[in-house]
Write a protein that holds these residues in place. Structure first.
Motif, mmCIF file in Angstrom:
data_model
loop_
_atom_site.group_PDB
_atom_site.id
_atom_site.type_symbol
_atom_site.label_atom_id
_atom_site.label_comp_id
_atom_site.label_asym_id
_atom_site.label_seq_id
_atom_site.Cartn_x
_atom_site.Cartn_y
_atom_site.Cartn_z
ATOM 1 N N GLU A 143 0.082 8.913 6.173
ATOM 2 C CA GLU A 143 -0.642 8.669 7.430
ATOM 3 C C GLU A 143 -2.019 9.318 7.421
ATOM 4 O OE1 GLU A 143 2.542 9.532 7.241
ATOM 5 O OE2 GLU A 143 3.414 7.642 7.954
ATOM 6 N N SER A 144 -2.129 10.510 6.845
ATOM 7 C CA SER A 144 -3.418 11.206 6.779
ATOM 8 C C SER A 144 -4.388 10.462 5.876
ATOM 9 C CB SER A 144 -3.227 12.635 6.269
ATOM 10 O OG SER A 144 -2.412 13.384 7.150
ATOM 11 N N VAL A 145 -3.871 9.939 4.773
ATOM 12 C CA VAL A 145 -4.712 9.187 3.841
ATOM 13 C C VAL A 145 -5.252 7.928 4.514
ATOM 14 C CG1 VAL A 145 -4.680 7.809 1.719
ATOM 15 C CG2 VAL A 145 -3.608 10.063 1.757
ATOM 16 N N ILE A 146 -4.381 7.197 5.190
ATOM 17 C CA ILE A 146 -4.791 5.953 5.852
ATOM 18 C C ILE A 146 -5.801 6.240 6.960
ATOM 19 C CG2 ILE A 146 -3.999 4.007 7.238
ATOM 20 C CD1 ILE A 146 -3.327 3.931 4.208
ATOM 21 N N LEU A 151 0.830 -1.205 0.000
ATOM 22 C CA LEU A 151 0.000 0.000 0.000
ATOM 23 C C LEU A 151 0.868 1.261 0.000
ATOM 24 C CD1 LEU A 151 -3.068 0.569 0.024
ATOM 25 C CD2 LEU A 151 -2.844 1.072 2.451
ATOM 26 N N THR A 152 1.955 1.232 0.727
ATOM 27 C CA THR A 152 2.878 2.370 0.729
ATOM 28 C C THR A 152 3.458 2.605 -0.660
ATOM 29 O OG1 THR A 152 3.484 1.843 3.019
ATOM 30 C CG2 THR A 152 4.923 3.341 1.833
ATOM 31 N N GLY A 173 -11.786 2.338 8.322
ATOM 32 C CA GLY A 173 -13.085 2.437 8.984
ATOM 33 C C GLY A 173 -14.164 2.990 8.099
ATOM 34 N N ALA A 174 -13.762 3.658 7.012
ATOM 35 C CA ALA A 174 -14.745 4.203 6.072
ATOM 36 C C ALA A 174 -14.788 3.374 4.795
ATOM 37 C CB ALA A 174 -14.412 5.656 5.742
ATOM 38 N N LEU A 175 -13.604 3.145 4.203
ATOM 39 C CA LEU A 175 -13.537 2.380 2.958
ATOM 40 C C LEU A 175 -12.562 1.213 3.027
ATOM 41 C CD1 LEU A 175 -13.628 5.409 0.504
ATOM 42 C CD2 LEU A 175 -15.358 3.616 0.659
#
Length: 751
Positions: free
Chosen positions: A447-450, A426-427, A455-457
């Protein structure tokens, strides 16, 4: 002693439990009345003198003792005075001190005759300790007990199984025991395996989760299968009770499962489990995927797996079942009160329950406060109505409003990948997207993207510090992506270059085979990917992604001139690098290149490599097949390579023949050793030989047959038949509601 806080029960379930416990305590049957506006009466019984004893229950686990006392002062005391009973019994799920009981008795005096008629959680636990049958009857209570939870968590065989159990436990409170649950357990008791199928969102995984939780609570070791049945076979223990769980076993990428013989593997494992009374096997699959698998493989029909299949259909849910599902999501959820009011207004809950598109996944979605950040309470009902009317678009609002481009690209890429991605993958994907030409409205750090996506997608699974993986929050996200983004060829083509995983090509191959995309679309993707890769920085380096593309292209692509030149370059690199860890795809590419004339069979470099693959390379079953095809294509007499390959395969097959025969149930009816020829064993060995491109003789069949330990097989059959199940009758007799009237639903939702 029991030590419940009763938080796993909703208020109506707590009232049912209280009635059963007080029946045991007082030795007189407590009558229950339909749920709803009770006027202060949740149950009653008659004393030996014939006086009516009124019972009131308060499940105020979320509010606390201070709020309970205020409620008694403001409303309950007046209700009791109007009832004017001879005796009044008050029950609460809260812990009560001596002072608390004195206070409650004084507020409800003179109707509470003594402080012992005020029951708190400690009193209920005392009664439970002496009445195990009541505990077992209330499934959600028993399954959440400290002892049972400890048993469950200790039952996990491997790390990811424990993580899965923790997820299952967390969702247990929302679960509704329906007729489907009871019937599935009966099937598991009778034939030990069940395939739960149904449409997306119908509740297949929830049912399977709870079946596994039930068996682990009964002392079965738990094994969660993530990728293939090899994981189960590695820890299969003849002496232990074990439950194996394969969620979405054909998966979004069902063709990969069939290509890797997952279909026959699953069927053989089912047959093995059926003979072993100490084992249970729970599988799920979407109906359309399973049906596609059946069309592509005869094994589902030949081996009569249909009798193991339990079709989970939304039509099997009664209206009251649906009502309980909705009620539990509200009770145990995090919806703000003003949003809940919108559901109760004008009994809108009836519209939800009776809607033609009702399914548990939609209910979970519309009652998740986390997803309502851009929707105020006045817009909430409109949002519910639109979601129910257009369930395929449940992710549209999230994609278009709640996330930015980079988040969207990542989720679509994970959907294309078809299974979970590791943290490292993923990175890498994140970095590739940032450096690509894909549109980006922002450039958030990783980190902000993750944080935004999890929990949402996306779901984040932490197996240990070194093993973190990410997968779609829900399989329906992939359905949405396929419906809305796959037609944009250029976008998908570019995103695949950022992703660069072999699994994404497998997944597209599956979509083509199932008719979701055209074959020409798939071929164009393969060719376009090769053209783009030919211009990349490491164009001529062999890797697993290029080889998966080439292996897929080998059966359907007629390469154009500019691609031919690149393939020829890759052939040279491949012959230099050797198969490394690429396996089957590598040898398929070599076979294809040989057939196209890009490899000269007389070339000394090729001959040297082929000699190495036969004499030195350690092969598995999947690699024996393409290597044997190479040997049969190029070797002239003397057939030294053929002889060596035959020798290796005979050793490979004979070493594992006993365990293979046990796993596939070839001699599962043998319990005594007779002097017979076991023709079915001979047929099985001949079938294994026929998969290779070289010939075998009867003497080879006889050799492998002699290596098969019949005594071990007979002992395995005896061991599997010895275990007898017990202890399920009480649970099996637990009732479930078939009630579907609107009155019953109104009573349930009455505040």
């Amino acid at each position: 002693m029991s030590d419940y806080d009763f938080s796993s029960l909703n208020d109506k379930e707590f009232e049912d439990l209280s009635a059963d416990l007080l029946t045991c305590y007082f030795g007189s049957r407590v009558e229950r009345f339909k749920v709803g506006r009770d006027g202060g009466v949740d149950g009653r019984f008659f004393s030996s003198e014939g006086d009516e004893v009124i019972i009131q229950c308060k499940h105020w686990i979320k509010s606390g003792i201070a709020a309970l006392i205020r409620s008694i002062e403001k409303t309950e005391a007046d209700k009791v005075r109007k009832l004017n009973p001879k005796r009044y019994v008050f029950v609460t799920s809260l812990e009560l001190s001596r002072d608390n009981k004195i206070k409650i008795k004084s507020l409800l005096s003179p109707y509470i005759l003594s402080e012992s008629d005020v029951f708190g959680s400690e009193d209920l636990n005392d009664i439970l300790s002496n009445n195990i049958k009541v505990e077992r009857k209330h499934y959600k209570l028993w399954i959440s007990s400290t002892n049972v939870l400890q048993t469950i968590l200790n039952s996990a065989i491997i790390g990811r199984s424990k993580h899965k159990l923790e997820e299952i436990i967390e969702e247990s409170c929302r679960y509704v025991v329906t007729q489907s649950h009871t019937q599935a357990i009966e099937k598991l008791e009778n034939i030990h395996s069940v395939i739960i199928t149904g449409s997306p969102g119908v509740g297949k995984t929830s049912l399977a989760d709870q079946l596994c939780q039930y068996y682990t609570a009964k002392g079965f070791e738990f094994c969660f299968i993530e990728n293939s049945l090899n994981e189960a076979e590695d820890i299969y223990n003849d002496e232990s009770k074990q439950v194996f769980y394969f969620d979405d076993f054909l998966g979004r990428n069902f063709l990969l499962a069939l290509n890797s013989h997952q279909d026959s593997h699953v069927i053989n494992f089912i047959k093995r489990i059926e003979r072993d009374k100490k084992k249970r096997f729970v599988l799920t699959s979407r109906s359309n995927i399973l049906n596609q698998g059946k069309r592509l493989s005869d094994l589902f029909d030949i081996k009569k797996v249909d009798r193991n299949e339990y079709e989970l259909s939304i039509s099997s849910l009664t209206d009251i079942d649906k009502a309980k599902i909705l009620y539990n999501h509200i009770w145990f959820g995090d919806l703000n009160e003003e949003y809940i009011d919108q559901i109760y207004e004008e009994k809108r809950y009836l519209q939800i329950i009776k809607h033609k598109n009702f399914n548990p996944r939609l209910i979970s979605f519309i009652t998740d406060q986390h997803r309502l950040s851009n929707i105020n309470s006045n817009q909430y009902w409109e949002y519910i109505d639109k979601t129910l009317s257009n369930p395929k678009d449940i992710w549209k609002n999230v994609f278009e409003i709640q996330v930015d481009d980079i988040c969207k690209h990542i989720v679509i890429a994970v959907s294309l990948h078809g299974q979970s991605l590791s943290e490292k993958e993923l990175t890498s994907l994140y970095g590739e997207i940032l450096s690509s030409n894909l549109s980006l409205t922002s450039r958030k750090d990783y980190e902000s993207v993750i944080k935004l996506l999890v929990g949402a997608l996306l779901n984040r699974s932490v197996l240990d510090k070194e093993k973190i993986s990410y997968d779609l929050f829900n399989p329906s996200i992939a359905d949405f992506v396929i419906s809305n983004y796959l037609t944009d060829f250029n976008y998908i083509d570019q995103l695949l270059l950022c992703l660069k995983t072999p699994q994404s090509i497998y997944n597209l191959n599956s979509l083509m085979t199932s008719g979701v995309i055209e074959q020409q679309y798939f071929c164009n993707i393969l060719e376009s990917q090769l053209l783009s890769l030919s211009k990349s920085h490491k164009a001529n380096e062999i890797d697993s992604y290029k080889l998966r593309i080439l292996a897929s292209a080998s059966s359907r692509l007629s390469p154009q001139d500019d691609v031919i030149e690149y393939i020829q370059c890759l052939v040279k690199s491949a012959l230099i690098s050797g198969p490394c860890s690429y396996g089957y795809d590598y040898f398929e590419f070599i076979n294809w290149s040989l057939s196209l004339g890009y490899i000269n069979s007389a070339d000394s470099a090729f001959q040297k490599q082929l000699n190495s693959w036969v004499y030195e390379y350690e092969k598995d079953m999947d690699e024996f097949i393409p290597i044997s095809n190479l040997v049969s294509t190029v070797e002239l007499s003397p057939a030294s390579l053929t002889a060596k390959l035959k020798e290796e395969y005979l050793e490979y097959l004979s070493d594992g023949i006993t365990s293979d025969v046990i796993e596939e149930g070839i001699l599962n009816d043998e319990y005594e050793k007779y002097t017979n020829d076991y023709p079915q064993l001979e047929d099985y060995i001949s079938e294994r030989f026929s998969e290779l491109g070289i010939s075998f003789e009867q003497a080879d069949v006889d050799y492998v047959k002699d290596c098969c330990d019949i005594d071990d097989i007979i002992q395995s059959n005896i061991n599997s038949a010895m275990y007898e199940d017990d202890g399920y009758d009480q649970y099996r007799d637990q009732g479930y509601s078939m009630e579907s009237s609107t009155d019953a639903i109104d009573d349930l939702f009455e505040r």
